[in-house]
Design a protein around this motif. Structure first.
Motif, PDB file in Angstrom:
ATOM      1  N   ILE A 180       7.474  31.171  48.049  1.00 41.61           N
ATOM      2  CA  ILE A 180       6.825  29.991  47.571  1.00 41.61           C
ATOM      3  C   ILE A 180       7.519  28.689  47.779  1.00 41.61           C
ATOM      4  O   ILE A 180       6.882  27.632  48.111  1.00 41.61           O
ATOM      5  N   VAL A 181       8.624  28.768  47.796  1.00 41.29           N
ATOM      6  CA  VAL A 181       9.599  27.560  47.987  1.00 41.29           C
ATOM      7  C   VAL A 181       9.201  27.350  49.542  1.00 41.29           C
ATOM      8  O   VAL A 181       9.246  26.054  49.988  1.00 41.29           O
ATOM      9  N   ARG A 182       9.523  28.016  50.199  1.00 44.17           N
ATOM     10  CA  ARG A 182       9.480  27.935  51.585  1.00 44.17           C
ATOM     11  C   ARG A 182       8.004  27.256  52.227  1.00 44.17           C
ATOM     12  O   ARG A 182       7.724  26.231  53.002  1.00 44.17           O
ATOM     13  N   ALA A 183       6.954  27.969  51.454  1.00 42.25           N
ATOM     14  CA  ALA A 183       5.477  27.395  51.998  1.00 42.25           C
ATOM     15  C   ALA A 183       5.402  26.136  51.391  1.00 42.25           C
ATOM     16  O   ALA A 183       4.622  25.140  52.312  1.00 42.25           O
ATOM     17  N   LEU A 184       5.985  25.883  50.519  1.00 40.51           N
ATOM     18  CA  LEU A 184       5.498  24.386  49.867  1.00 40.51           C
ATOM     19  C   LEU A 184       6.871  23.205  50.133  1.00 40.51           C
ATOM     20  O   LEU A 184       6.871  21.997  49.450  1.00 40.51           O
ATOM     21  N   GLU A 200       9.737  23.131  42.718  1.00 46.34           N
ATOM     22  CA  GLU A 200      10.992  22.814  41.919  1.00 46.34           C
ATOM     23  C   GLU A 200      11.026  23.941  40.958  1.00 46.34           C
ATOM     24  O   GLU A 200      12.149  24.255  40.616  1.00 46.34           O
ATOM     25  N   LYS A 201       9.981  24.635  40.297  1.00 47.26           N
ATOM     26  CA  LYS A 201       9.943  25.539  39.265  1.00 47.26           C
ATOM     27  C   LYS A 201      10.596  26.660  39.821  1.00 47.26           C
ATOM     28  O   LYS A 201      11.625  27.369  39.324  1.00 47.26           O
ATOM     29  N   HIS A 202      10.427  26.866  41.209  1.00 46.03           N
ATOM     30  CA  HIS A 202      10.866  28.243  41.747  1.00 46.03           C
ATOM     31  C   HIS A 202      12.168  28.141  42.200  1.00 46.03           C
ATOM     32  O   HIS A 202      12.954  28.907  42.460  1.00 46.03           O
ATOM     33  N   GLU A 203      12.455  26.830  42.840  1.00 45.11           N
ATOM     34  CA  GLU A 203      13.946  26.361  43.107  1.00 45.11           C
ATOM     35  C   GLU A 203      14.895  26.606  41.858  1.00 45.11           C
ATOM     36  O   GLU A 203      15.913  27.562  42.192  1.00 45.11           O
ATOM     37  N   ASN A 204      14.270  26.316  40.731  1.00 42.91           N
ATOM     38  CA  ASN A 204      15.166  26.698  39.665  1.00 42.91           C
ATOM     39  C   ASN A 204      15.434  27.898  39.317  1.00 42.91           C
ATOM     40  O   ASN A 204      16.241  28.394  38.925  1.00 42.91           O
ATOM     41  N   ARG A 205      14.200  28.487  39.443  1.00 41.42           N
ATOM     42  CA  ARG A 205      14.108  30.217  39.142  1.00 41.42           C
ATOM     43  C   ARG A 205      14.992  30.895  39.953  1.00 41.42           C
ATOM     44  O   ARG A 205      15.573  31.788  39.528  1.00 41.42           O
ATOM     45  N   ILE A 206      15.127  30.577  41.372  1.00 38.60           N
ATOM     46  CA  ILE A 206      15.987  31.205  42.148  1.00 38.60           C
ATOM     47  C   ILE A 206      17.449  31.157  41.722  1.00 38.60           C
ATOM     48  O   ILE A 206      18.276  32.236  41.640  1.00 38.60           O
ATOM     49  N   ASN A 207      17.763  29.901  41.410  1.00 39.24           N
ATOM     50  CA  ASN A 207      19.251  29.598  41.168  1.00 39.24           C
ATOM     51  C   ASN A 207      19.494  30.434  39.789  1.00 39.24           C
ATOM     52  O   ASN A 207      20.497  31.092  39.717  1.00 39.24           O
ATOM     53  N   GLU A 208      18.575  30.467  38.852  1.00 39.65           N
ATOM     54  CA  GLU A 208      18.989  31.271  37.679  1.00 39.65           C
ATOM     55  C   GLU A 208      18.748  33.074  37.715  1.00 39.65           C
ATOM     56  O   GLU A 208      19.777  33.551  37.398  1.00 39.65           O
TER      57      GLU A 208
END
Length: 240
Positions: A180-184, A200-208
């Motif tokens: 998702i992050v890559r495509a967006l 941004e939601k999935h960037e934060n999710r990846i870190n967590e």
């Protein structure tokens, strides 16, 4: 002209490596009837079997990510029951090559045939640099689908947790968010507030999730919580 224009290569993003191709298409929400395709060439050396995998998915606000899964196909440059020596085109007679669908192309006609057969640039360069007078192109190769299980993360049972199942689910969700992050992250994506918020939601999710993954990979003595506690935190992250 409209049909010709529709068949042109108009992908909106791409990455190409020797072992990996990524293509991206973007569509407006008001377009209800769309399509795309990817045509690629795979080089297989004589007497070898190679496997290719393909993955297709759609992204958008609301549903975020819809996946069709990963498919696998084997390509075999050889004929069952024949020895590797016999199936070497250089050691076969012209009649044998013809019988097995192996086209013999002389150096003088190679340029035109390479274009006609869509022979890859890599194969063209290898042949021209080899000094050989003949090039062999197999038409009747064996190609078939290979079914593999285990692409999806196992279903989690909160009452019967295992470290392996939880670890696989965390890894699966990290991979999903990465897509998702890559495509967006492409050009112009930030112009749409929904795209920006989703990324941004999935960037934060990846870190967590990566922090949770590191905790799970530690020993029971180094963990700050039980496997049940890790599961509770995982459920919070995924549900957010």
């Amino acid at each position: 002209m409209g049909l010709v224009g529709a068949m042109r290569s108009t992908n909106d993003g791409e990455t190409s490596r020797d072992d990996y191709l990524y293509r991206e298409w973007m569509w407006s929400p008001d377009e209800s009837d769309v399509g795309q395709f990817l045509w690629f060439v795979v080089d297989v050396e004589p007497n070898e079997t190679v496997q290719i995998s393909t993955e297709y998915y759609i992204l958008g606000p609301g549903y975020e990510l819809l996946e069709a899964g990963i498919s696998y196909r084997n390509l075999e440059a050889g004929t069952a029951g024949r020895s590797s020596v016999t199936m070497n085109p250089e050691m076969m007679s012209k009649e044998e090559r013809d019988a097995y669908g192996i086209e013999t192309i002389g150096r003088e006609e190679f340029a035109s045939k390479a274009k006609e057969l869509n022979i890859s640039e890599r194969s063209q360069k290898e042949f021209l640099a080899s000094g050989k007078e003949e090039f062999y192109y197999a038409h009747n190769f064996v190609e078939y689908e290979v079914v593999k299980s285990g692409n999806e993360a196992p279903e989690l049972d909160g009452n019967n947790l295992t470290e392996e199942a939880l670890s696989k689910n965390i890894a699966y969700q990290i991979c999903r968010s990465d897509k998702i992050v890559r495509a967006l992250s492409g050009e112009g994506m930030d112009e749409n507030p929904e795209n920006l918020a989703m990324r941004e939601k999935h960037e934060n999710r990846i870190n967590e999730l990566k922090a949770l993954q590191m905790e799970l990979e530690g020993t029971k003595l180094t963990r700050s919580r039980s496997i049940e506690g890790v599961y509770v935190e995982y459920s919070r992250i995924i549900g957010g």
